[in-house]
Design a protein around this motif. Sequence first.
Motif, mmCIF file in Angstrom:
data_model
loop_
_atom_site.group_PDB
_atom_site.id
_atom_site.type_symbol
_atom_site.label_atom_id
_atom_site.label_comp_id
_atom_site.label_asym_id
_atom_site.label_seq_id
_atom_site.Cartn_x
_atom_site.Cartn_y
_atom_site.Cartn_z
ATOM 1 N N GLU A 11 0.835 -1.205 0.000
ATOM 2 C CA GLU A 11 0.000 0.000 0.000
ATOM 3 C C GLU A 11 0.868 1.253 0.000
ATOM 4 O OE1 GLU A 11 -3.892 -1.725 2.407
ATOM 5 O OE2 GLU A 11 -2.186 -0.961 3.532
ATOM 6 N N ALA A 12 1.998 1.195 0.710
ATOM 7 C CA ALA A 12 2.919 2.331 0.735
ATOM 8 C C ALA A 12 3.523 2.565 -0.644
ATOM 9 C CB ALA A 12 4.017 2.089 1.764
ATOM 10 N N ILE A 13 3.900 1.489 -1.327
ATOM 11 C CA ILE A 13 4.452 1.629 -2.678
ATOM 12 C C ILE A 13 3.388 2.201 -3.613
ATOM 13 C CG2 ILE A 13 5.449 0.398 -4.644
ATOM 14 C CD1 ILE A 13 6.611 -1.617 -2.632
ATOM 15 N N SER A 14 2.141 1.804 -3.421
ATOM 16 C CA SER A 14 1.049 2.380 -4.209
ATOM 17 C C SER A 14 0.958 3.882 -3.979
ATOM 18 C CB SER A 14 -0.276 1.711 -3.839
ATOM 19 O OG SER A 14 -0.285 0.340 -4.185
ATOM 20 N N ALA A 15 1.132 4.299 -2.708
ATOM 21 C CA ALA A 15 1.097 5.723 -2.397
ATOM 22 C C ALA A 15 2.264 6.458 -3.036
ATOM 23 C CB ALA A 15 1.109 5.926 -0.879
ATOM 24 N N VAL A 21 -0.603 -1.402 -6.935
ATOM 25 C CA VAL A 21 0.543 -2.304 -6.890
ATOM 26 C C VAL A 21 0.136 -3.630 -6.261
ATOM 27 C CG1 VAL A 21 2.900 -2.629 -6.045
ATOM 28 C CG2 VAL A 21 2.121 -0.348 -6.701
ATOM 29 N N ARG A 22 0.554 -4.729 -6.895
ATOM 30 C CA ARG A 22 0.308 -6.043 -6.327
ATOM 31 C C ARG A 22 1.482 -6.957 -6.642
ATOM 32 N NH1 ARG A 22 -2.461 -9.478 -10.244
ATOM 33 N NH2 ARG A 22 -2.830 -8.344 -12.177
ATOM 34 N N PRO A 23 1.634 -8.064 -5.904
ATOM 35 C CA PRO A 23 2.782 -8.951 -6.118
ATOM 36 C C PRO A 23 2.767 -9.599 -7.495
ATOM 37 C CG PRO A 23 1.744 -9.383 -3.997
ATOM 38 C CD PRO A 23 0.821 -8.488 -4.751
ATOM 39 N N LEU A 24 3.936 -9.742 -8.065
ATOM 40 C CA LEU A 24 4.067 -10.415 -9.357
ATOM 41 C C LEU A 24 3.558 -11.847 -9.267
ATOM 42 C CD1 LEU A 24 5.247 -10.206 -12.274
ATOM 43 C CD2 LEU A 24 7.381 -11.089 -11.336
#
Length: 268
Positions: A11-15, A21-24
């Motif tokens: 969620e932080a990376i999305s911010a 963003v989700r895991p590959l």
Amino acid sequence: MPAIDRAVLLEAISALTGSAVRPLAEGRGEHSPHEEELTITNFLPTVFSPSSSADPPSPCPASPALPEEAALSELSLWGASASMKELLVDMENFLDPLYDYDFRCGSGSSECSRGGEPYTRPWGWYRFALKVLDKYPDGNAWLGSYGWRSQSSPGEWPVSFHGTSIEGARGITGSHYKTDDGQCYGRGIYSTPNIDIAEGYTMFKEFRSKNGRTYEVIMQNRINPKKRVITGKEDYWLIPVPEGSSAEQEKQVVEASIRPYGILIKEV
């Protein structure tokens, strides 16, 4: 104190990126033209590329304002997409848990340095380390030696922080700004060695997790002292990106000048 869950990190990376963003490991969508893989090498361009087009930057804001108060025009590096991106991240190749560190449980006033500059450890934050070792052609000296230490290592770059938010004000990133003394600084990427200043750019821009808690997120970077400009405003550093640079030229300048190596998260 328990570690921060990786779901919160996503969620932080999305911010940070303004993207979903989700895991590959969850696989790629069958009909998603905006889906891309997030890697160490494209992380910085993704953060600094706004998810929607920005107004052309002006030479200076019309009225004097402190950087904290100014509405900074975004520097549209590497182009801008009008549609929200969907990013996949290979967590095993993106993160380096060996170098994670929990700064929430301690405090300290002991003096230390990184890259010849004073460095205050980010007390109160949890750091997820990025897997940056051996990712750059000039080696790993820019990171300094591993372990708890107070002194700089040869060839090490100083630490800077960059606050960002999902709303699109990419931290201390701007085109130009005018300070209270009327001085106008240049086009490029701004960061700071003072985490309190960086944190100011996350005010009212925190992200609320699915777990019901609210967090702030800041990038921890190393900045090339040969490329950095120390501005007349205390604790504001600039990586200049000249007007008229092509997207590839901008990318080369920034990748040679500032490198994220950690994501800092704090519950508020």
